[in-house]
Enzyme design. Structure first.
Site, PDB file in Angstrom:
ATOM      1  N   LYS A  93       1.809  -2.899  -2.041  1.00 21.20           N
ATOM      2  CA  LYS A  93       1.746  -3.525  -0.720  1.00 21.20           C
ATOM      3  C   LYS A  93       2.641  -4.766  -0.585  1.00 21.20           C
ATOM      4  O   LYS A  93       3.187  -5.035   0.474  1.00 21.20           O
ATOM      5  CB  LYS A  93       0.305  -3.915  -0.376  1.00 21.20           C
ATOM      6  N   GLU A 115      -3.862  -5.905   9.714  1.00 15.76           N
ATOM      7  CA  GLU A 115      -5.101  -5.129   9.636  1.00 15.76           C
ATOM      8  C   GLU A 115      -5.304  -4.770   8.170  1.00 15.76           C
ATOM      9  O   GLU A 115      -4.349  -4.750   7.402  1.00 15.76           O
ATOM     10  CB  GLU A 115      -4.974  -3.847  10.468  1.00 15.76           C
ATOM     11  N   SER A 377       0.323   3.844  -7.677  1.00 10.42           N
ATOM     12  CA  SER A 377       0.512   2.878  -6.591  1.00 10.42           C
ATOM     13  C   SER A 377      -0.245   1.567  -6.753  1.00 10.42           C
ATOM     14  O   SER A 377       0.144   0.549  -6.187  1.00 10.42           O
ATOM     15  CB  SER A 377       0.130   3.526  -5.256  1.00 10.42           C
TER      16      SER A 377
HETATM   17  C1  LIG Z   1      -3.055   0.949   0.435  1.00 15.36           C
HETATM   18  C2  LIG Z   1      -2.923   1.765  -0.771  1.00 15.36           C
HETATM   19  C3  LIG Z   1      -2.549   3.135  -0.709  1.00 15.36           C
HETATM   20  C4  LIG Z   1      -2.393   3.877   0.576  1.00 15.36           C
HETATM   21  O1  LIG Z   1      -1.418   3.404   1.432  1.00 15.36           O
HETATM   22  P1  LIG Z   1      -0.020   4.132   1.616  1.00 15.36           P
HETATM   23  O2  LIG Z   1       0.553   3.465   2.796  1.00 15.36           O
HETATM   24  O3  LIG Z   1      -0.294   5.587   1.828  1.00 15.36           O
HETATM   25  O4  LIG Z   1       0.748   3.897   0.376  1.00 15.36           O
HETATM   26  C5  LIG Z   1      -2.346   3.806  -1.888  1.00 15.36           C
HETATM   27  N1  LIG Z   1      -2.541   3.217  -3.088  1.00 15.36           N
HETATM   28  C6  LIG Z   1      -2.919   1.922  -3.182  1.00 15.36           C
HETATM   29  C7  LIG Z   1      -3.121   1.321  -4.534  1.00 15.36           C
HETATM   30  C8  LIG Z   1      -3.126   1.161  -2.035  1.00 15.36           C
HETATM   31  O5  LIG Z   1      -3.502  -0.125  -2.149  1.00 15.36           O
END
Ligand SMILES: *Cc1c(COP(=O)(O)O)cnc(C)c1O
Length: 396
Positions: A93, A115, A377
């Site tokens: 993020k 948000e 992610s």
């Molecule tokens: C917010 C988040 C996501 C989902 O958001 P995307 O916009 O689809 O990437 C995925 N993995 C993590 C660790 C997140 O914090």
């Protein structure tokens, strides 16, 4: 046909998706934002400042880790993990928030709103606002405020104001509506940092570009093209960021994994792409979960994937066949969460565990493929208590 990397078109459309479906009052601000963004995208000074922040504040480049014990367990290609969990604040993020806060400063905006669902984007936004000394308001569904108390405290510690949203299901969709409402009233002084590749043009393009550092690093770190790249899809920003640099490399297969939740019953999953239909949500035309024109309820154990829509470029990639979208349910995500922890010493976010689960179920089916990259992610510390609760329910 326009080359895949050249979308969106001048109207902010990805084929029939995207666009700018917003109240009249926002049109001028979105046009100004688009112009400024196109200018900074070309501006060496801006790009150098962003690179320096990504390196010295966020800790990029994130490693590309080979996962040899998962390879043994799964019996297929070499497995490489793109470690977005090692970014400052624990997920991808921050890549987007750093880009947008620098842009907001160029625009002369003195206040930031955002948000958040699980709170990851809220924490990343509060973090950059603290770093740049900007007041920050984060809208969060009251239900999420209750479920994610630790992230609420983090945001407050970072100096942000968290506003609980009591409308609708009191989750991410409602928080996004409320943030949009604030922006309509305050657009002269305020920049809205949207947390994924969603919303009206230019947000999907801009967020994708800021997240593309993920895929660009993978290209350089691997030094050859992988056979397949796998990422989870909520709004779709980590997936867009790792896919986009590869979209014109035809040999690279791209797999987006949505949250299959509890079942394929409407209301029990978040499969916007694999089970939804086109409509308009939060300012853009895209695939979404709806019944008779009403946005449907959704469910995933992973709050970051719990959203009824998806970025418009993913809708375009789906229809063009460039990316395939699959889904993985709650139970399999928990299994992958446990397997990755035991095999590799990585406690991954439940969101990322959906990508791991798909890879685990499918690696053995592709004996000819040599290198797979999974987008890890985020880190899973935030999910440990929830997994403990859910697995105890199962065992008792
Ligand atoms: C917010 C988040 C996501 C989902 O958001 P995307 O916009 O689809 O990437 C995925 N993995 C993590 C660790 C997140 O914090």
């Amino acid at each position: 046909m326009q080359a895949l990397k050249q979308w969106p078109d001048a109207r902010g459309r990805f084929g029939e998706f995207g666009g700018r479906f917003v109240p009249e009052t926002l049109h001028a601000a979105l046009t100004q934002l688009e112009e400024q963004y196109r200018a900074v995208a070309q501006d060496e000074e801006f790009q150098a400042e962003l690179r320096s922040e990504l390196k010295d504040f966020s800790g990029r480049p994130t490693p590309l880790t080979r996962a040899t014990r998962l390879e043994k367990a799964w019996g297929g290609p070499r497995i490489w993990l793109k470690r977005e969990d090692l970014n400052h604040t624990g997920s991808h993020k921050l890549n987007n928030c750093l880009g947008q806060v620098l842009l907001a400063r160029r625009l002369g905006k003195k206040r930031i709103i955002a948000e958040t669902g699980a709170g990851q984007h809220g924490v990343a936004t509060a973090t950059v606002c603290a770093r740049y000394g900007l007041p920050c308001v984060v809208y969060m569904g009251a239900e999420d405020v209750r479920r994610q108390a630790l992230n609420v405290y983090r945001m407050r510690l970072l100096g942000a104001e968290v506003r609980p949203v009591e409308s609708g299901a009191k989750t991410l969709k409602d928080a996004t509506n409320e943030a949009m409402r604030d922006w309509v009233a305050t657009v002269d002084s305020t920049h809205y940092i949207i947390g994924s590749v969603v919303g009206p043009h230019p947000f999907p393009m801009m967020v994708r570009d800021f997240q593309s550092v993920i895929g660009e690093e993978v290209k350089e770190q691997l030094g050859r093209l992988p056979d397949r790249v796998i990422a989870c899809v909520g709004g779709g920003s980590n997936a867009a960021g790792i896919f986009y640099p590869f979209v014109e490399d035809e040999s690279v297969k791209l797999v987006g994994v949505e949250a299959g939740g509890l079942s394929s019953e409407i209301g029990e999953h978040c499969r916007s792409l694999s089970a939804g239909s086109p409509g308009i949500l939060h300012g853009a035309r895209t695939y979404l979960l709806q019944t008779e024109g009403q946005v449907s309820a959704t469910h995933s154990l992973s709050a970051g994937l719990d959203y009824p829509g998806v970025g418009p470029e993913h809708s375009f990639w789906k229809d063009s066949g460039r990316v395939i979208y699959e889904s993985v349910g709650d139970k399999d995500a928990i299994k992958a969460f446990q397997e990755v922890a035991r095999c590799e010493g990585i406690i991954a976010a439940l969101e990322s565990s959906h990508a791991y689960a798909w890879a685990s179920q499918n690696a053995g089916k592709f004996p000819d493929e040599k290198d797979w990259v999974i987008c890890s992610s985020g880190r899973g510390d935030k999910d440990v208590a929830e997994v403990e609760r859910l697995t105890e329910e199962v065992n008792s």
